[in-house]
Design a protein around this motif. Structure first.
Motif, mmCIF file in Angstrom:
data_model
loop_
_atom_site.group_PDB
_atom_site.id
_atom_site.type_symbol
_atom_site.label_atom_id
_atom_site.label_comp_id
_atom_site.label_asym_id
_atom_site.label_seq_id
_atom_site.Cartn_x
_atom_site.Cartn_y
_atom_site.Cartn_z
ATOM 1 N N ALA A 12 0.852 -1.182 0.000
ATOM 2 C CA ALA A 12 0.000 0.000 0.000
ATOM 3 C C ALA A 12 0.889 1.233 0.000
ATOM 4 O O ALA A 12 1.749 1.374 0.867
ATOM 5 C CB ALA A 12 -0.912 0.014 1.221
ATOM 6 N N LYS A 13 0.683 2.101 -0.963
ATOM 7 C CA LYS A 13 1.494 3.319 -1.033
ATOM 8 C C LYS A 13 1.262 4.197 0.189
ATOM 9 O O LYS A 13 2.121 4.974 0.561
ATOM 10 C CB LYS A 13 1.206 4.068 -2.330
ATOM 11 N N GLN A 14 0.104 4.055 0.794
ATOM 12 C CA GLN A 14 -0.211 4.746 2.043
ATOM 13 C C GLN A 14 -0.580 3.678 3.069
ATOM 14 O O GLN A 14 -1.729 3.247 3.130
ATOM 15 C CB GLN A 14 -1.351 5.741 1.844
ATOM 16 N N PRO A 15 0.401 3.214 3.859
ATOM 17 C CA PRO A 15 0.175 2.087 4.763
ATOM 18 C C PRO A 15 -1.004 2.256 5.721
ATOM 19 O O PRO A 15 -1.623 1.270 6.103
ATOM 20 C CB PRO A 15 1.486 1.985 5.544
ATOM 21 N N GLN A 16 -1.354 3.484 6.085
ATOM 22 C CA GLN A 16 -2.504 3.673 6.973
ATOM 23 C C GLN A 16 -3.797 3.207 6.312
ATOM 24 O O GLN A 16 -4.768 2.881 6.985
ATOM 25 C CB GLN A 16 -2.627 5.130 7.450
ATOM 26 N N ALA A 22 -4.656 -5.019 8.066
ATOM 27 C CA ALA A 22 -3.518 -5.590 8.790
ATOM 28 C C ALA A 22 -3.949 -6.062 10.171
ATOM 29 O O ALA A 22 -3.505 -7.111 10.648
ATOM 30 C CB ALA A 22 -2.388 -4.570 8.899
ATOM 31 N N SER A 23 -4.832 -5.309 10.799
ATOM 32 C CA SER A 23 -5.341 -5.695 12.109
ATOM 33 C C SER A 23 -6.135 -6.997 12.029
ATOM 34 O O SER A 23 -5.965 -7.902 12.851
ATOM 35 C CB SER A 23 -6.212 -4.580 12.680
ATOM 36 N N LEU A 24 -7.004 -7.105 11.026
ATOM 37 C CA LEU A 24 -7.772 -8.343 10.842
ATOM 38 C C LEU A 24 -6.842 -9.522 10.579
ATOM 39 O O LEU A 24 -7.032 -10.606 11.129
ATOM 40 C CB LEU A 24 -8.759 -8.203 9.677
ATOM 41 N N SER A 31 2.153 -14.265 9.805
ATOM 42 C CA SER A 31 2.810 -12.973 9.906
ATOM 43 C C SER A 31 2.330 -12.089 8.761
ATOM 44 O O SER A 31 1.970 -12.584 7.693
ATOM 45 C CB SER A 31 4.325 -13.135 9.804
ATOM 46 N N VAL A 32 2.352 -10.792 9.002
ATOM 47 C CA VAL A 32 1.952 -9.822 7.991
ATOM 48 C C VAL A 32 3.077 -8.809 7.838
ATOM 49 O O VAL A 32 3.562 -8.259 8.824
ATOM 50 C CB VAL A 32 0.648 -9.093 8.394
ATOM 51 N N SER A 111 -14.362 -10.128 7.687
ATOM 52 C CA SER A 111 -13.366 -11.054 8.236
ATOM 53 C C SER A 111 -13.574 -12.463 7.692
ATOM 54 O O SER A 111 -12.613 -13.208 7.520
ATOM 55 C CB SER A 111 -13.409 -11.038 9.769
ATOM 56 N N ASP A 112 -14.823 -12.838 7.392
ATOM 57 C CA ASP A 112 -15.083 -14.163 6.816
ATOM 58 C C ASP A 112 -14.484 -14.290 5.416
ATOM 59 O O ASP A 112 -13.873 -15.301 5.083
ATOM 60 C CB ASP A 112 -16.580 -14.454 6.760
ATOM 61 N N VAL A 113 -14.670 -13.268 4.588
ATOM 62 C CA VAL A 113 -14.106 -13.293 3.235
ATOM 63 C C VAL A 113 -12.582 -13.293 3.314
ATOM 64 O O VAL A 113 -11.915 -14.049 2.597
ATOM 65 C CB VAL A 113 -14.628 -12.100 2.399
ATOM 66 N N LEU A 114 -12.037 -12.484 4.184
ATOM 67 C CA LEU A 114 -10.588 -12.417 4.336
ATOM 68 C C LEU A 114 -10.034 -13.758 4.818
ATOM 69 O O LEU A 114 -9.030 -14.253 4.296
ATOM 70 C CB LEU A 114 -10.206 -11.302 5.305
#
Length: 131
Positions: A12-16, A22-24, A31-32, A111-114
């Motif tokens: 992501a060019k803008q990590p925020q 990332a939290s999910l 690891s992420v 979260s289910d799809v992820l």
């Protein structure tokens, strides 16, 4: 950064912009890693190939070189490569114009799809090794 098992790379060019994603993902057993530049993503993928790469943002903003290089690594390491766009600006393309993504997702993602995506990508790498 060392990874003991498979990991997921977020680009992501803008990590925020991928903070929630990332939290999910952080709640999984994987690891992420987050790359904010194309160079970081390629270097990370070359050092230690992930089983899943998610490019966040409009796919038209990524260079053709990046997409080409990631696709080469994806083929040689059975990496699942997906694009994630925002709900207010989904960018759908015709299949014949697909630059090599395995799929497209719209944020916010449940979260289910992820979870299903992560499990599928991990299974693909284990069951269908490249080469």
């Amino acid at each position: 950064m060392q990874f003991t098992s498979g990991y997921i790379l977020l680009l992501a060019k803008q990590p925020q912009a991928v903070r929630v994603l990332a939290s999910l993902l952080g709640h999984s057993s994987y690891s992420v890693a987050i790359a904010s530049t194309e160079e970081q993503a390629i270097a990370q993928t070359e050092r230690h190939p992930p089983f899943l790469i998610i490019l966040a943002g409009n796919h038209n903003h990524w260079s053709q070189t990046l997409l080409h290089d990631l696709r080469i690594h994806a083929r040689s390491h059975s990496i699942t490569l997906v694009a994630l766009t925002d709900f207010h600006a989904p960018s759908w393309i015709h299949q014949e114009e697909n630059p090599g993504f395995d799929g497209f997702l719209v944020n916010p993602i449940s979260s289910d799809v992820l979870s299903s995506l992560v499990q599928s990508a991990q299974t693909r790498q284990i069951c269908c090794p490249a080469g």
